[in-house]
Scaffold this active site. Structure first.
Site, PDB file in Angstrom:
ATOM      1  N   GLY A 153      38.362  30.877  26.427  1.00  0.00           N
ATOM      2  CA  GLY A 153      39.388  30.164  27.179  1.00  0.00           C
ATOM      3  C   GLY A 153      39.938  30.908  28.375  1.00  0.00           C
ATOM      4  O   GLY A 153      40.866  30.435  29.028  1.00  0.00           O
ATOM      5  N   GLN A 154      39.358  32.078  28.674  1.00  0.00           N
ATOM      6  CA  GLN A 154      39.864  32.807  29.833  1.00  0.00           C
ATOM      7  C   GLN A 154      39.609  32.017  31.103  1.00  0.00           C
ATOM      8  O   GLN A 154      38.627  31.289  31.205  1.00  0.00           O
ATOM      9  CB  GLN A 154      39.178  34.177  29.921  1.00  0.00           C
ATOM     10  CG  GLN A 154      39.623  35.118  28.821  1.00  0.00           C
ATOM     11  CD  GLN A 154      38.756  36.353  28.739  1.00  0.00           C
ATOM     12  OE1 GLN A 154      38.196  36.785  29.733  1.00  0.00           O
ATOM     13  NE2 GLN A 154      38.641  36.892  27.533  1.00  0.00           N
ATOM     14  N   ARG A 155      40.503  32.224  32.038  1.00  0.00           N
ATOM     15  CA  ARG A 155      40.470  31.405  33.245  1.00  0.00           C
ATOM     16  C   ARG A 155      39.102  31.406  33.896  1.00  0.00           C
ATOM     17  O   ARG A 155      38.614  30.376  34.369  1.00  0.00           O
ATOM     18  CB  ARG A 155      41.528  31.904  34.229  1.00  0.00           C
ATOM     19  CG  ARG A 155      41.810  30.959  35.357  1.00  0.00           C
ATOM     20  CD  ARG A 155      42.894  31.503  36.248  1.00  0.00           C
ATOM     21  NE  ARG A 155      44.235  31.251  35.732  1.00  0.00           N
ATOM     22  CZ  ARG A 155      44.872  30.086  35.861  1.00  0.00           C
ATOM     23  NH1 ARG A 155      44.276  29.084  36.477  1.00  0.00           N
ATOM     24  NH2 ARG A 155      46.073  29.922  35.378  1.00  0.00           N
ATOM     25  N   ILE A 160      36.303  31.629  32.587  1.00  0.00           N
ATOM     26  CA  ILE A 160      35.268  30.941  31.799  1.00  0.00           C
ATOM     27  C   ILE A 160      35.481  29.430  31.803  1.00  0.00           C
ATOM     28  O   ILE A 160      34.547  28.664  31.588  1.00  0.00           O
ATOM     29  CB  ILE A 160      35.262  31.460  30.343  1.00  0.00           C
ATOM     30  CG1 ILE A 160      35.137  32.981  30.326  1.00  0.00           C
ATOM     31  CG2 ILE A 160      34.113  30.865  29.552  1.00  0.00           C
ATOM     32  CD1 ILE A 160      35.183  33.558  28.929  1.00  0.00           C
TER      33      ILE A 160
END
Lengths: 452, 187
Positions: free
Chosen positions: B75-77, B79
């Site tokens: 969920g990292q920005r 990704i």
């Protein structure tokens, strides 16, 4: 659709899946793309893209095949859903096709392919080299084990050399007392230097040897004089020890870059400092400064006395001195044109020093065995060197006074340039030979160890 | 050829020879929402050694006679742009929210609304997990539902479920909803 019709289609499909037309492109694809697939739990984002490409490839292949053979989608579908196609044996044949729709299956195929390729590579290496290099034989665990072993050996070596330094220290203090009167004043410093430079300048065949030897000696001096103090002053953790020892060497070299002409005053001062330090030496700063100051001074006496110690210790503490010998030798070789050392060169020198330190540590561990034998040999030397050494001192000093004339850019503190034109005592020449021999041995060893 | 490809894929699907019905579930949400923890807790695995996901994880869970293939994507920005690639053929979206991370409620709401606008997720049911209810500062599920405007969804089934992926509380309730919902929808 008739049953046998289905069977024919299925057989044809299975045949196609076993043919080079299918196998070659699919295997190629897998072999090219499998390297990123590891067996970590987490999937990389790149897997998805590769899976997508794979899907496209398989679809294209199957479509081409169906057009060629004249099977339509419905036939293909029927054939594939027939009980015959679902038999166990055919399932494995269909796996690469199934992998288009099943990411996990695709992933496992790719991981498997990757492992296969790795094993193949290992086999090839084995065939070529007879056996696998150590780094490839076992896993990570063994690596850490090795590292731990290395660390243990290193610590042992450090401990040992520390003990040796302590010993040297006490000896040196003793000697210092003896020589106290002579070394407190030294008008002959520049003279000694002069000799040095003459040597350096003249291009006899011996020259390079002498220069090297000098470098060695200087290295020895600095390292040893440091060695004397550091153990006393500092807690002596390994890092401290290294830091303190190496810095002076560098400083020394940098200082020598300064033209020696106007240094006499400074030299005298530093001389005094060097005189005091051993006696009062209680601050680490002083101890660090000491060698650096002394080197540029090039005081015949100090260095001689230092070299005396060196000899003494050199024999008693083979381990420590030898490594420093190498280092000093290397550094000296590197920085021959001292006078024109630029900042960048000095930086290089520093890097080199760090590198050398690492190499030395490695070398220590590896040489441990050989050193044992050497040490026994050196113990023979030990008794002989200290005795003649004191006798040499006045001689050497006098020599330098007589001969020294030219103002020299050469940096390295002189002390006993035994082999050089000025006829020094035979004993020192002998010692020198031994020293060179040892150094040569060490160099060779190093070469073998480091450069494969 | 488009039709042929579709045919091929369906063939391939049938080739698996499994009678089990497979369901594709995508598990999304901001970083640190607890997606991977939830996934592992669904699969009854250890949840103590989880690190931020750089790629994606897949777990297959058997439930109610179905095989749930759950895809958990980081969920990292950086990704998030890749999320789109995993939405095809999705039967259900699970969206996880850190109920204690009030500062990012707006951000997570934006991401969710972007997802529901995706063509591939048209009409796909959404289950929102209001995770981390074990934390004292966690907002209640009803509050979060309001903030996300879930009640305005008209074109799909939705549900919000308070849970704690660490303790496992509420997770099974959510799964029950999924199974019931999908069974109803697909049959």
């Amino acid at each position: 659709m008739a049953e046998d019709d289905c069977e024919w289609v299925v057989e044809s499909i299975v045949g196609y899946l076993g043919s080079p037309e299918w196998i070659i492109p699919v295997t190629d694809f897998m072999e090219n793309k499998c390297t990123v697939f590891d067996d970590e739990d987490e999937n990389k984002l790149s897997y998805t893209e590769i899976h997508h490409q794979y899907k496209k490839l398989v679809e294209k292949l199957l479509e081409n095949y169906m057009q060629e053979v004249g099977i339509n989608d419905q036939q293909f579908l029927d054939a594939c859903t027939s009980p015959f196609a679902k038999s166990r044996t055919l399932q494995s044949v269909f796996q690469p096709v199934l992998a288009t729709d099943d990411f996990q299956l695709f992933r496992s195929l790719m991981v498997q392919k990757n492992i296969e390729l790795q094993l193949q590579a290992l086999r090839v290496i084995k065939e070529r080299n007879g056996e696998l290099p150590e780094c490839l034989t076992d896993g990570v665990d063994v690596m850490t084990e090795l590292e731990q072993q290395e660390l243990k050996i290193l610590q042992e070596v450090l401990k040992k050399s520390k003990e040796e330094y302590d010993e040297q220290m006490s000896r040196r203090l003793l000697l210092e007392e003896e020589l106290g009167s002579t070394s407190s004043c030294c008008p002959d410093k520049p003279m000694a230097e002069g000799i040095e430079s003459t040597n350096a300048i003249c291009a006899s065949s011996q020259q390079s040897n002498t220069a090297k030897a000098k470098a060695e000696e200087s290295g020895e001096n600095s390292s040893i004089s440091n060695g004397h103090h550091t153990p006393l002053l500092n807690g002596n953790t390994a890092t401290e020890y290294n830091l303190v020892n190496v810095n002076p060497v560098r400083k020394e070299e940098r200082k020598t870059a300064v033209p020696a002409g106007g240094q006499e005053n400074g030299a005298a001062k530093s001389q005094a400092a060097s005189k005091f330090n051993p006696d009062f030496g209680s601050s680490s700063v002083e101890s660090r400064v000491l060698p650096a100051v002394r080197a540029p001074v090039k005081c015949g006496e100090t260095s001689v006395s230092a070299s005396l110690h060196t000899k003494e210790h050199g024999s008693s503490s083979q381990t420590a001195v030898e490594s420093w010998l190498e280092e000093a030798h290397r550094e000296a070789g590197f920085s021959k044109p001292f006078t024109e050392l630029t900042a960048s060169q000095q930086e290089q020198l520093q890097q080199r020093a760090v590198y050398l330190r690492q190499q030395r540590d490695k070398l220590h561990a590896l040489k441990k065995e050989q050193q044992k034998t050497k040490q026994t040999a050196s113990s023979d030397e030990a008794p002989s060197s200290p005795t003649p050494a004191p006798a040499t001192t006045p001689e050497a000093v006098g020599q330098s006074q007589r001969n020294g004339t030219c103002p020299p850019p050469h940096p390295l503190p002189p002390a006993q340039n035994s082999t050089n034109p000025s006829k020094q005592k035979e004993i020192s020449a002998e010692e020198r030979k031994k020293l060179q021999k040892r150094k040569h041995l060490a160099d060779k060893l190093k070469e073998e160890v480091i450069k494969k | 050829m488009g039709e042929a490809q579709k045919g091929l894929l369906s063939v391939v699907e049938k080739l698996k020879g499994t009678t089990e019905r497979e369901v594709r579930i995508v598990l999304l949400g901001l970083d640190n929402a607890g997606k991977t923890t939830l996934l592992k807790s669904l699969a009854s695995e250890d949840v103590n050694t989880i690190t931020p996901t750089q790629g994606f994880n897949i777990k297959s869970v058997a439930s109610h006679g179905m095989k749930l293939n759950v895809w958990d994507i980081g969920g990292q920005r950086k990704i998030r742009p890749f999320w789109k690639k995993y939405l095809e053929n999705t039967d259900l979206l699970i969206y996880v929210i850190d109920s204690a991370d009030k500062k990012r409620f707006e951000e997570t709401g934006l991401e969710l609304s972007e997802l529901t606008d995706e063509e591939n997720l048209k009409g796909v049911p959404v289950l929102v997990f209001a995770n981390k209810q074990d934390l004292a500062t966690a907002s209640p599920a009803s509050e979060i539902a309001e903030g996300l405007n879930l009640h305005t969804y008209r074109d799909r089934e939705w549900q919000i479920q308070a849970c704690s992926a660490v303790s496992g509380e509420g997770v099974q309730d959510g799964m029950n909803w999924i199974c019931n919902n999908i069974v109803n929808k697909k049959k």
